[in-house]
Design a protein around this motif. Structure first.
Motif, PDB file in Angstrom:
ATOM      1  N   ARG A  42       0.825  -1.208   0.000  1.00 23.18           N
ATOM      2  CA  ARG A  42       0.000   0.000   0.000  1.00 23.18           C
ATOM      3  C   ARG A  42       0.856   1.252   0.000  1.00 23.18           C
ATOM      4  O   ARG A  42       0.564   2.219  -0.677  1.00 23.18           O
ATOM      5  CB  ARG A  42      -0.941  -0.006   1.202  1.00 23.18           C
ATOM      6  N   ASP A  43       1.999   1.211   0.774  1.00 20.49           N
ATOM      7  CA  ASP A  43       2.884   2.374   0.805  1.00 20.49           C
ATOM      8  C   ASP A  43       3.483   2.630  -0.559  1.00 20.49           C
ATOM      9  O   ASP A  43       3.641   3.762  -0.984  1.00 20.49           O
ATOM     10  CB  ASP A  43       3.995   2.152   1.823  1.00 20.49           C
ATOM     11  N   ASP A  44       3.825   1.520  -1.267  1.00 15.61           N
ATOM     12  CA  ASP A  44       4.375   1.687  -2.607  1.00 15.61           C
ATOM     13  C   ASP A  44       3.344   2.304  -3.526  1.00 15.61           C
ATOM     14  O   ASP A  44       3.645   3.164  -4.343  1.00 15.61           O
ATOM     15  CB  ASP A  44       4.825   0.332  -3.167  1.00 15.61           C
ATOM     16  N   ASP A  45       2.096   1.838  -3.379  1.00 17.10           N
ATOM     17  CA  ASP A  45       1.039   2.395  -4.231  1.00 17.10           C
ATOM     18  C   ASP A  45       0.835   3.858  -3.905  1.00 17.10           C
ATOM     19  O   ASP A  45       0.646   4.693  -4.790  1.00 17.10           O
ATOM     20  CB  ASP A  45      -0.279   1.619  -4.009  1.00 17.10           C
ATOM     21  N   SER A  46       0.881   4.178  -2.582  1.00 17.62           N
ATOM     22  CA  SER A  46       0.650   5.566  -2.206  1.00 17.62           C
ATOM     23  C   SER A  46       1.802   6.440  -2.666  1.00 17.62           C
ATOM     24  O   SER A  46       1.628   7.621  -2.931  1.00 17.62           O
ATOM     25  CB  SER A  46       0.462   5.683  -0.684  1.00 17.62           C
ATOM     26  N   SER A  47       3.029   5.862  -2.737  1.00 16.31           N
ATOM     27  CA  SER A  47       4.176   6.628  -3.206  1.00 16.31           C
ATOM     28  C   SER A  47       3.941   7.111  -4.625  1.00 16.31           C
ATOM     29  O   SER A  47       4.416   8.176  -5.021  1.00 16.31           O
ATOM     30  CB  SER A  47       5.448   5.777  -3.143  1.00 16.31           C
ATOM     31  N   PHE A  68      12.310  16.856   7.929  1.00 14.24           N
ATOM     32  CA  PHE A  68      11.717  17.620   6.828  1.00 14.24           C
ATOM     33  C   PHE A  68      11.082  16.679   5.804  1.00 14.24           C
ATOM     34  O   PHE A  68       9.977  16.929   5.303  1.00 14.24           O
ATOM     35  CB  PHE A  68      12.797  18.485   6.182  1.00 14.24           C
ATOM     36  N   GLN A  69      11.769  15.586   5.487  1.00 17.39           N
ATOM     37  CA  GLN A  69      11.220  14.606   4.541  1.00 17.39           C
ATOM     38  C   GLN A  69       9.905  14.030   5.059  1.00 17.39           C
ATOM     39  O   GLN A  69       8.943  13.883   4.290  1.00 17.39           O
ATOM     40  CB  GLN A  69      12.221  13.472   4.317  1.00 17.39           C
ATOM     41  N   ASP A  70       9.856  13.690   6.343  1.00 17.12           N
ATOM     42  CA  ASP A  70       8.638  13.128   6.927  1.00 17.12           C
ATOM     43  C   ASP A  70       7.495  14.136   6.882  1.00 17.12           C
ATOM     44  O   ASP A  70       6.350  13.784   6.566  1.00 17.12           O
ATOM     45  CB  ASP A  70       8.897  12.698   8.380  1.00 17.12           C
ATOM     46  N   ALA A  71       7.797  15.389   7.200  1.00 22.05           N
ATOM     47  CA  ALA A  71       6.768  16.431   7.179  1.00 22.05           C
ATOM     48  C   ALA A  71       6.268  16.664   5.757  1.00 22.05           C
ATOM     49  O   ALA A  71       5.072  16.883   5.529  1.00 22.05           O
ATOM     50  CB  ALA A  71       7.324  17.728   7.767  1.00 22.05           C
ATOM     51  N   ALA A  72       7.176  16.600   4.784  1.00 25.47           N
ATOM     52  CA  ALA A  72       6.799  16.788   3.381  1.00 25.47           C
ATOM     53  C   ALA A  72       5.909  15.652   2.910  1.00 25.47           C
ATOM     54  O   ALA A  72       4.932  15.871   2.166  1.00 25.47           O
ATOM     55  CB  ALA A  72       8.058  16.883   2.513  1.00 25.47           C
ATOM     56  N   ARG A  73       6.238  14.442   3.340  1.00 25.90           N
ATOM     57  CA  ARG A  73       5.452  13.279   2.925  1.00 25.90           C
ATOM     58  C   ARG A  73       4.008  13.390   3.402  1.00 25.90           C
ATOM     59  O   ARG A  73       3.072  13.002   2.697  1.00 25.90           O
ATOM     60  CB  ARG A  73       6.105  12.000   3.446  1.00 25.90           C
ATOM     61  N   GLU A  74       3.827  13.913   4.611  1.00 27.24           N
ATOM     62  CA  GLU A  74       2.474  14.096   5.134  1.00 27.24           C
ATOM     63  C   GLU A  74       1.669  15.080   4.287  1.00 27.24           C
ATOM     64  O   GLU A  74       0.435  15.068   4.318  1.00 27.24           O
ATOM     65  CB  GLU A  74       2.543  14.588   6.578  1.00 27.24           C
ATOM     66  N   ASP A  78       7.075  13.475  -1.943  1.00 20.39           N
ATOM     67  CA  ASP A  78       8.157  12.507  -1.743  1.00 20.39           C
ATOM     68  C   ASP A  78       9.465  13.245  -1.998  1.00 20.39           C
ATOM     69  O   ASP A  78       9.872  13.444  -3.142  1.00 20.39           O
ATOM     70  CB  ASP A  78       7.987  11.337  -2.723  1.00 20.39           C
ATOM     71  N   LEU A  79      10.120  13.670  -0.918  1.00 24.32           N
ATOM     72  CA  LEU A  79      11.296  14.524  -1.024  1.00 24.32           C
ATOM     73  C   LEU A  79      12.582  13.704  -0.967  1.00 24.32           C
ATOM     74  O   LEU A  79      12.869  13.037   0.023  1.00 24.32           O
ATOM     75  CB  LEU A  79      11.297  15.557   0.098  1.00 24.32           C
ATOM     76  N   GLU A  80      13.350  13.769  -2.031  1.00 20.24           N
ATOM     77  CA  GLU A  80      14.669  13.137  -2.057  1.00 20.24           C
ATOM     78  C   GLU A  80      15.714  14.206  -1.744  1.00 20.24           C
ATOM     79  O   GLU A  80      15.750  15.256  -2.390  1.00 20.24           O
ATOM     80  CB  GLU A  80      14.969  12.528  -3.424  1.00 20.24           C
ATOM     81  N   VAL A  81      16.551  13.942  -0.754  1.00 22.84           N
ATOM     82  CA  VAL A  81      17.605  14.877  -0.361  1.00 22.84           C
ATOM     83  C   VAL A  81      18.928  14.360  -0.909  1.00 22.84           C
ATOM     84  O   VAL A  81      19.389  13.293  -0.525  1.00 22.84           O
ATOM     85  CB  VAL A  81      17.676  15.023   1.169  1.00 22.84           C
ATOM     86  N   LYS A  82      19.523  15.122  -1.804  1.00 22.05           N
ATOM     87  CA  LYS A  82      20.780  14.712  -2.437  1.00 22.05           C
ATOM     88  C   LYS A  82      21.929  15.532  -1.858  1.00 22.05           C
ATOM     89  O   LYS A  82      21.890  16.757  -1.849  1.00 22.05           O
ATOM     90  CB  LYS A  82      20.709  14.916  -3.946  1.00 22.05           C
ATOM     91  N   ASN A  83      22.941  14.851  -1.382  1.00 25.72           N
ATOM     92  CA  ASN A  83      24.044  15.527  -0.713  1.00 25.72           C
ATOM     93  C   ASN A  83      25.181  15.891  -1.668  1.00 25.72           C
ATOM     94  O   ASN A  83      25.488  15.158  -2.603  1.00 25.72           O
ATOM     95  CB  ASN A  83      24.615  14.632   0.390  1.00 25.72           C
ATOM     96  N   LYS A 267       7.217  26.572   2.894  1.00 22.83           N
ATOM     97  CA  LYS A 267       6.320  26.840   4.022  1.00 22.83           C
ATOM     98  C   LYS A 267       6.477  25.788   5.114  1.00 22.83           C
ATOM     99  O   LYS A 267       6.497  26.117   6.310  1.00 22.83           O
ATOM    100  CB  LYS A 267       4.864  26.879   3.535  1.00 22.83           C
ATOM    101  N   ILE A 268       6.583  24.515   4.706  1.00 25.54           N
ATOM    102  CA  ILE A 268       6.773  23.445   5.688  1.00 25.54           C
ATOM    103  C   ILE A 268       8.057  23.681   6.477  1.00 25.54           C
ATOM    104  O   ILE A 268       8.082  23.582   7.703  1.00 25.54           O
ATOM    105  CB  ILE A 268       6.828  22.077   4.986  1.00 25.54           C
ATOM    106  N   PHE A 269       9.129  24.005   5.770  1.00 19.78           N
ATOM    107  CA  PHE A 269      10.413  24.231   6.416  1.00 19.78           C
ATOM    108  C   PHE A 269      10.330  25.376   7.413  1.00 19.78           C
ATOM    109  O   PHE A 269      10.899  25.313   8.509  1.00 19.78           O
ATOM    110  CB  PHE A 269      11.482  24.534   5.365  1.00 19.78           C
ATOM    111  N   GLN A 270       9.620  26.423   7.047  1.00 20.20           N
ATOM    112  CA  GLN A 270       9.558  27.628   7.885  1.00 20.20           C
ATOM    113  C   GLN A 270       8.588  27.517   9.052  1.00 20.20           C
ATOM    114  O   GLN A 270       8.716  28.263  10.027  1.00 20.20           O
ATOM    115  CB  GLN A 270       9.163  28.832   7.029  1.00 20.20           C
ATOM    116  N   THR A 271       7.633  26.592   8.984  1.00 23.44           N
ATOM    117  CA  THR A 271       6.576  26.550   9.999  1.00 23.44           C
ATOM    118  C   THR A 271       6.532  25.271  10.823  1.00 23.44           C
ATOM    119  O   THR A 271       5.953  25.278  11.910  1.00 23.44           O
ATOM    120  CB  THR A 271       5.194  26.751   9.343  1.00 23.44           C
ATOM    121  N   ASP A 272       7.109  24.189  10.333  1.00 22.76           N
ATOM    122  CA  ASP A 272       7.074  22.945  11.093  1.00 22.76           C
ATOM    123  C   ASP A 272       7.984  23.073  12.319  1.00 22.76           C
ATOM    124  O   ASP A 272       9.195  23.300  12.193  1.00 22.76           O
ATOM    125  CB  ASP A 272       7.524  21.765  10.222  1.00 22.76           C
ATOM    126  N   GLU A 273       7.410  22.920  13.495  1.00 21.68           N
ATOM    127  CA  GLU A 273       8.162  23.146  14.731  1.00 21.68           C
ATOM    128  C   GLU A 273       9.337  22.182  14.891  1.00 21.68           C
ATOM    129  O   GLU A 273      10.410  22.567  15.360  1.00 21.68           O
ATOM    130  CB  GLU A 273       7.223  23.034  15.940  1.00 21.68           C
TER     131      GLU A 273
END
Length: 312
Positions: A42-47, A68-74, A78-83, A267-273
């Motif tokens: 189900r998670d794969d389908d939701s992705s 941040f990734q978890d907050a974005a997913r909600e 689907d946020l990929e962070v590339k270093n 907005k998520i980055f600036q407001t998520d506590e």
């Protein structure tokens, strides 16, 4: 009269077939397996229903990126962070389409990149202003640094200028231009300065400490080098109104400046506590978290670009 007819012998019931039981077990197992497969996939389908966004950063192992990734997913992203290990890599990667956004630089750095590369990356939002610090593995005080010793600064022009201005404010050097966001080691008045200046790549300023008296080290590399923020011999003031060009930002390609998904990430980055708490803690409680109107940030970028062009 008695009967000699023998009483009927009870019939022994024939063993019941196990086939229905086996069938029932198989069916039940199939139901369980099918249900388990549904939940596992189900998670794969939701992705597939999430919007994929790739952001480039320097220091992806900082814990707040996972938050941040978890907050974005909600929020359906689907946020990929590339270093990236070098400040000079994320902007070309963004311009060439390898990234959707990047978040690692301040306004002056982006302005210089745009002018030098004839690019038009834009500001999408602010994050924080980080103090720039002077560190040493040999000395505990500025007064301990001896005349003629070497101090290292980053070799990228924007962080170099900021570091030089800090060194001047602490009496270690004198700058012939008085100290500006565009000062370079060429402006160091060697005769009037207490120390010698050497420029190296920002990512190796910390590892160079054993060979010099001190080094200007960018916030991203302090803890990675085993240093503590509170051990800085000196720092600049991130809350100074003149620090606007040093505000760290989200950057995007010009055609994506109105992208609603990217704006949602800002907005998520600036407001998520939890994200904000993570940013602050990762900076050793030194970051000045800011939420500045995009119009003001973009104007600062354009004004700074003009200053860079005038200096060429």
């Amino acid at each position: 009269m008695s009967s000699n007819t023998p009483e009927p012998i009870p019939l022994i019931e024939a063993p019941k077939s196990k086939l229905p039981l086996i069938i029932g077990i198989v069916v039940a197992a199939a139901v369980v397996i099918g249900g388990l497969a549904f939940f596992l996939t189900r998670d794969d389908d939701s992705s597939a229903d999430l919007t994929k966004v790739t952001i480039g950063v320097v220091g992806a192992d900082d814990p707040y990126w996972k938050t941040f990734q978890d907050a974005a997913r909600e929020e359906g992203i689907d946020l990929e962070v590339k270093n990236f290990g070098d400040y000079n890599q994320p902007n070309p990667a963004l311009s060439e389409g390898e990234l959707d956004l990047n978040q690692f630089q301040h306004i002056i750095f982006l302005a210089d990149y745009n002018v030098q590369n004839d690019d038009d990356l834009v500001v999408l939002g602010s994050t924080a202003t980080y103090p720039l610090g002077l560190y040493s593995s040999k000395y505990k005080s500025l007064d301990d640094i001896k005349p003629g010793e070497t101090v290292i600064v980053p070799d990228d022009e924007t962080n170099q200028a900021r570091g030089l201005v800090l060194l001047q404010s602490k009496g270690l050097i004198e700058l012939t231009d008085g100290g500006t966001p565009f000062s370079t080691i060429k402006e160091v008045d060697t005769a009037a300065s207490k120390v010698k200046i050497k420029a190296v790549q920002a990512s190796i300023t910390a590892s160079s400490l054993p060979d010099v008296a001190a080094a200007i080290i960018n916030n991203d590399f302090v803890e990675d080098a085993g240093l503590k923020f509170e051990d800085a011999l000196a720092t600049d003031d991130p809350s100074d109104p003149k620090a606007l060009p040093y505000v760290n930002i989200f950057a995007a390609r010009a055609e994506d400046k109105d992208n609603a998904i990217y704006q949602k990430l800002v907005k998520i980055f600036q407001t998520d506590e939890d994200v904000q708490k993570g940013v602050y803690e990762t900076s050793g409680n030194t970051a000045e978290l800011v939420k500045i109107p995009v119009e003001d940030l973009q104007k600062s970028l354009e004004d700074t670009e003009k200053q860079v062009e005038e200096r060429q």
